[in-house]
Design an enzyme around this catalytic site. Sequence first.
Site, PDB file in Angstrom:
ATOM      1  N   THR A   1     -82.132 -73.945  22.954  1.00  0.00           N
ATOM      2  CA  THR A   1     -83.411 -74.047  23.663  1.00  0.00           C
ATOM      3  C   THR A   1     -84.429 -74.848  22.854  1.00  0.00           C
ATOM      4  O   THR A   1     -85.215 -75.607  23.407  1.00  0.00           O
ATOM      5  CB  THR A   1     -83.991 -72.634  23.933  1.00  0.00           C
TER       6      THR A   1
ATOM      7  N   ARG B   1     -80.092 -73.790  15.554  1.00  0.00           N
ATOM      8  CA  ARG B   1     -80.368 -72.609  14.722  1.00  0.00           C
ATOM      9  C   ARG B   1     -79.062 -71.956  14.314  1.00  0.00           C
ATOM     10  O   ARG B   1     -78.176 -71.757  15.142  1.00  0.00           O
ATOM     11  CB  ARG B   1     -81.217 -71.594  15.480  1.00  0.00           C
TER      12      ARG B   1
ATOM     13  N   SER C   1     -88.316 -70.750  14.017  1.00  0.00           N
ATOM     14  CA  SER C   1     -89.411 -70.153  14.783  1.00  0.00           C
ATOM     15  C   SER C   1     -89.530 -68.647  14.592  1.00  0.00           C
ATOM     16  O   SER C   1     -89.702 -68.180  13.475  1.00  0.00           O
ATOM     17  CB  SER C   1     -89.240 -70.521  16.248  1.00  0.00           C
ATOM     18  N   HIS C   2     -89.359 -67.893  15.673  1.00  0.00           N
ATOM     19  CA  HIS C   2     -89.567 -66.448  15.622  1.00  0.00           C
ATOM     20  C   HIS C   2     -88.400 -65.690  14.992  1.00  0.00           C
ATOM     21  O   HIS C   2     -88.480 -64.479  14.811  1.00  0.00           O
ATOM     22  CB  HIS C   2     -89.817 -65.928  17.038  1.00  0.00           C
TER      23      HIS C   2
ATOM     24  N   LYS D   1     -85.415 -78.904  14.313  1.00  0.00           N
ATOM     25  CA  LYS D   1     -85.717 -79.433  15.646  1.00  0.00           C
ATOM     26  C   LYS D   1     -86.220 -80.853  15.436  1.00  0.00           C
ATOM     27  O   LYS D   1     -86.905 -81.126  14.446  1.00  0.00           O
ATOM     28  CB  LYS D   1     -86.754 -78.475  16.222  1.00  0.00           C
TER      29      LYS D   1
ATOM     30  N   ASP E   1     -96.345 -67.001  15.596  1.00  0.00           N
ATOM     31  CA  ASP E   1     -94.965 -66.830  15.125  1.00  0.00           C
ATOM     32  C   ASP E   1     -94.642 -67.722  13.934  1.00  0.00           C
ATOM     33  O   ASP E   1     -95.523 -68.379  13.373  1.00  0.00           O
ATOM     34  CB  ASP E   1     -93.992 -67.090  16.284  1.00  0.00           C
TER      35      ASP E   1
ATOM     36  N   ASP F   1     -93.311 -70.695  13.350  1.00  0.00           N
ATOM     37  CA  ASP F   1     -93.729 -72.095  13.293  1.00  0.00           C
ATOM     38  C   ASP F   1     -95.067 -72.332  13.997  1.00  0.00           C
ATOM     39  O   ASP F   1     -95.458 -73.477  14.226  1.00  0.00           O
ATOM     40  CB  ASP F   1     -92.641 -73.000  13.879  1.00  0.00           C
TER      41      ASP F   1
ATOM     42  N   ASP G   1     -96.234 -71.834  17.056  1.00  0.00           N
ATOM     43  CA  ASP G   1     -96.429 -72.300  18.435  1.00  0.00           C
ATOM     44  C   ASP G   1     -96.608 -71.150  19.438  1.00  0.00           C
ATOM     45  O   ASP G   1     -96.999 -71.377  20.576  1.00  0.00           O
ATOM     46  CB  ASP G   1     -95.312 -73.266  18.868  1.00  0.00           C
ATOM     47  N   ARG G   2     -96.336 -69.912  19.017  1.00  0.00           N
ATOM     48  CA  ARG G   2     -96.543 -68.782  19.944  1.00  0.00           C
ATOM     49  C   ARG G   2     -97.844 -68.052  19.625  1.00  0.00           C
ATOM     50  O   ARG G   2     -98.353 -68.154  18.507  1.00  0.00           O
ATOM     51  CB  ARG G   2     -95.416 -67.772  19.818  1.00  0.00           C
TER      52      ARG G   2
ATOM     53  N   THR H   1     -86.430 -72.692  30.976  1.00  0.00           N
ATOM     54  CA  THR H   1     -86.962 -72.181  29.705  1.00  0.00           C
ATOM     55  C   THR H   1     -86.877 -73.243  28.607  1.00  0.00           C
ATOM     56  O   THR H   1     -85.868 -73.922  28.483  1.00  0.00           O
ATOM     57  CB  THR H   1     -86.135 -70.943  29.309  1.00  0.00           C
TER      58      THR H   1
ATOM     59  N   GLU I   1     -95.153 -70.035  28.783  1.00  0.00           N
ATOM     60  CA  GLU I   1     -93.906 -69.300  28.913  1.00  0.00           C
ATOM     61  C   GLU I   1     -94.172 -67.823  28.665  1.00  0.00           C
ATOM     62  O   GLU I   1     -95.083 -67.461  27.916  1.00  0.00           O
ATOM     63  CB  GLU I   1     -92.896 -69.794  27.887  1.00  0.00           C
ATOM     64  N   GLU I   2     -93.299 -66.992  29.228  1.00  0.00           N
ATOM     65  CA  GLU I   2     -93.458 -65.543  29.063  1.00  0.00           C
ATOM     66  C   GLU I   2     -93.246 -65.098  27.614  1.00  0.00           C
ATOM     67  O   GLU I   2     -93.637 -64.006  27.239  1.00  0.00           O
ATOM     68  CB  GLU I   2     -92.501 -64.786  29.989  1.00  0.00           C
ATOM     69  N   SER I   3     -92.626 -65.962  26.819  1.00  0.00           N
ATOM     70  CA  SER I   3     -92.286 -65.614  25.433  1.00  0.00           C
ATOM     71  C   SER I   3     -93.466 -65.862  24.495  1.00  0.00           C
ATOM     72  O   SER I   3     -93.268 -66.271  23.368  1.00  0.00           O
ATOM     73  CB  SER I   3     -91.071 -66.427  24.993  1.00  0.00           C
TER      74      SER I   3
ATOM     75  N   LYS J   1     -96.022 -76.156  22.251  1.00  0.00           N
ATOM     76  CA  LYS J   1     -96.935 -75.059  22.530  1.00  0.00           C
ATOM     77  C   LYS J   1     -97.755 -74.796  21.268  1.00  0.00           C
ATOM     78  O   LYS J   1     -97.378 -75.228  20.183  1.00  0.00           O
ATOM     79  CB  LYS J   1     -96.184 -73.827  23.016  1.00  0.00           C
TER      80      LYS J   1
ATOM     81  N   ARG K   1     -81.264 -61.758  28.511  1.00  0.00           N
ATOM     82  CA  ARG K   1     -82.664 -61.465  28.806  1.00  0.00           C
ATOM     83  C   ARG K   1     -82.782 -61.154  30.296  1.00  0.00           C
ATOM     84  O   ARG K   1     -82.325 -61.938  31.131  1.00  0.00           O
ATOM     85  CB  ARG K   1     -83.555 -62.658  28.480  1.00  0.00           C
TER      86      ARG K   1
HETATM   87  C1  VG1 Z   1     -86.847 -68.434  23.571  1.00  0.00           C
HETATM   88  C2  VG1 Z   1     -87.891 -68.203  24.646  1.00  0.00           C
HETATM   89  C3  VG1 Z   1     -88.374 -69.523  25.199  1.00  0.00           C
HETATM   90  C4  VG1 Z   1     -88.902 -70.394  24.053  1.00  0.00           C
HETATM   91  C5  VG1 Z   1     -87.837 -70.536  22.976  1.00  0.00           C
HETATM   92  C6  VG1 Z   1     -88.358 -71.269  21.761  1.00  0.00           C
HETATM   93  O1  VG1 Z   1     -85.732 -69.098  24.113  1.00  0.00           O
HETATM   94  O2  VG1 Z   1     -87.375 -67.391  25.659  1.00  0.00           O
HETATM   95  O3  VG1 Z   1     -89.363 -69.290  26.160  1.00  0.00           O
HETATM   96  O4  VG1 Z   1     -89.245 -71.672  24.514  1.00  0.00           O
HETATM   97  O5  VG1 Z   1     -87.407 -69.248  22.543  1.00  0.00           O
HETATM   98  O6  VG1 Z   1     -89.503 -70.663  21.252  1.00  0.00           O
HETATM   99  P1  VG1 Z   1     -84.371 -68.328  24.532  1.00  0.00           P
HETATM  100  O7  VG1 Z   1     -83.429 -69.421  24.966  1.00  0.00           O
HETATM  101  O8  VG1 Z   1     -83.948 -67.565  23.344  1.00  0.00           O
HETATM  102  O9  VG1 Z   1     -84.762 -67.417  25.652  1.00  0.00           O
HETATM  103  V1  VG1 Z   1     -89.903 -70.852  19.671  1.00  0.00           V
HETATM  104  O10 VG1 Z   1     -91.334 -70.195  19.408  1.00  0.00           O
HETATM  105  O11 VG1 Z   1     -88.519 -70.536  18.992  1.00  0.00           O
HETATM  106  O12 VG1 Z   1     -89.947 -72.492  19.304  1.00  0.00           O
HETATM  107 CO    CO Z   2     -92.062 -70.812  17.670  1.00  0.00          CO
END
Ligand code: VG1
Ligand code: CO
Length: 557
Positions: free
Chosen positions: A18, A22, A123-124, A136, A288, A290, A292-293, A356, A375-377, A388, A512
Amino acid sequence: MQIKNIQTTAFNDQRPGTAGLRKKTKHFMQAHYLENFTQSVLNAVQEKAAAVDQNSELYNKPLIIGGDGRFFNRQAINTIIKLALANGYKQICVAQNGILSSPAASTVIRARQASGGFILSASHNPGGENEDFGIKYDVENGGPAQEKLTERIFEISKNLTQYQIADIPDFNLTTVSTQTFANGAKLEVFDGLNDYVNLMQKLFDFDQLKALFNSGFTLRFDAMHAVTGPYAKKIFEEILGAKSGSVINYIPLEDFGGGHPDPNQVHARKLIEFMYSDLATDLGAASDGDGDRNLIVGQNCFVSPGDSLAIIARHMQACIPVYKNGLLGVARSMPTSQAVDLVAQKLGIAHYETPTGWKFFSNLMDANKCTICGEESFGTGSNHIREKDGLWAVLCWLSILAYQKKSVQNIVQDFWVEFGRNYYQRHDYEDLELSKANELLANCRTQLPSLIGKELGGLSIAQADDFSYHDPVEGSITSKQGIRLFLKNTTSTIGRIVFRLSGTGTTGGTLRIYYELYDREHLDCTADEILQNLVLDTRKFLKLKELFGKEKADIIT
Ligand code: VG1
Ligand code: CO
């Protein structure tokens, strides 16, 4: 500078998900792994540039490199610099100490008209030698590489036989400096905060926000020992005058202090508990790994990400100078709450629904079709960049609070009165046997037509499909993006269940399940109360216990 050609064996697991590639950190640290992936990216980027223009200026434009400070960050940056030099890049720009948030990387790429950039982050996901690492690549508009490019990177990686690397010692990334090599190439170590902080000052009315803090407004921002600490300290405390100590956990650590830098009800629980205590500040926020959240929480009021997106969209024209001419449109990822669609309808502007992942918003923003995306995340952002942006969202909320002179809770409640409420939850089932999880989705796909009319949680399925996205700008089609069951009561469609597999995990599969029910009358219930029956029936229907041995989800947000 001596360039070495290293013979290598291809890996077959370098398909970006996504948001980039990773893996477990140790997997990334194995011999040639990072080098192979980096070379595959550089080859794919070169091929793309040459297809457009044989004499492309690719190598003369800056290449930006930075990361979220997690374990292996600096070592990986050194490797990438050496590959970039060997591949002919003439201007390599690395953030000081390697610290650069995703939104700051996007800002710098755009500000310097760079060819693109590498962001080293998972990221998270947690960090450390035994946790996760990621890479990325962002393209010249400052947005994540799109599927065409990431698929090409994957193809190249599967057949790679060699990479080029400069045979030079590691670099000192601790001080801002410029170094010129014998072949004329330059390596610049730049201040990773400047461009981003300047951009925020252009977008928002900093005088108004200073006055807000001056009047006694209080903030607690939790940087979760991730990348936004230095940015938040500078913007909130140094420039806007928030009380010293407003930004907590602000020193980026290689393992994020042992936590998950994921700002949600589970991993940012302490902040949320604080905001529901007598000590609560006027606004609580977090971001988070990096940067962006974002998480937004008021006194006794957790703001669901879908509501936050919709509320920002509702108020941004009036409250934030740069958006005063109105919004071009809004966009959200498919599983995200539909609250923002209601705002768009009221404003008379278009709303888009994408798969997504932030990469799908870029084309819409580049074509001036939308101003705000989410996004919902816990991801929100606008067309000021192409990633983001966590701190941007916090600055949006501060601007709304300064302008409205109301509490977070009142703003949220007013919104529900105006638009109704989209009760929402995401349930994650983690570390599943991947083949079984894939099978579950495949089985559902084949059953779709027969599901119409089936009852779940006292509602009936009105429509069932597998989401396919038709990009209105470039015409591409991305299919199998999540199964959607639309629910209705006796009269109208009132909700949805969506399920899909995560594309960011590093072990097993993560399922999910997203639940959403719209209600115009009951505005003060909890999501648990409203969604409970639906959740129970869905678990039974999908046979989650039989398949995976789990009574309930591992994480509910
Ligand atoms: C998750 C989230 C998605 C987000 C992605 C990257 O992806 O659901 O909304 O864009 O992480 O976010 P997935 O495929 O695990 O549902 V981040 O903050 O990692 O750059
Ligand atoms: Co992130």
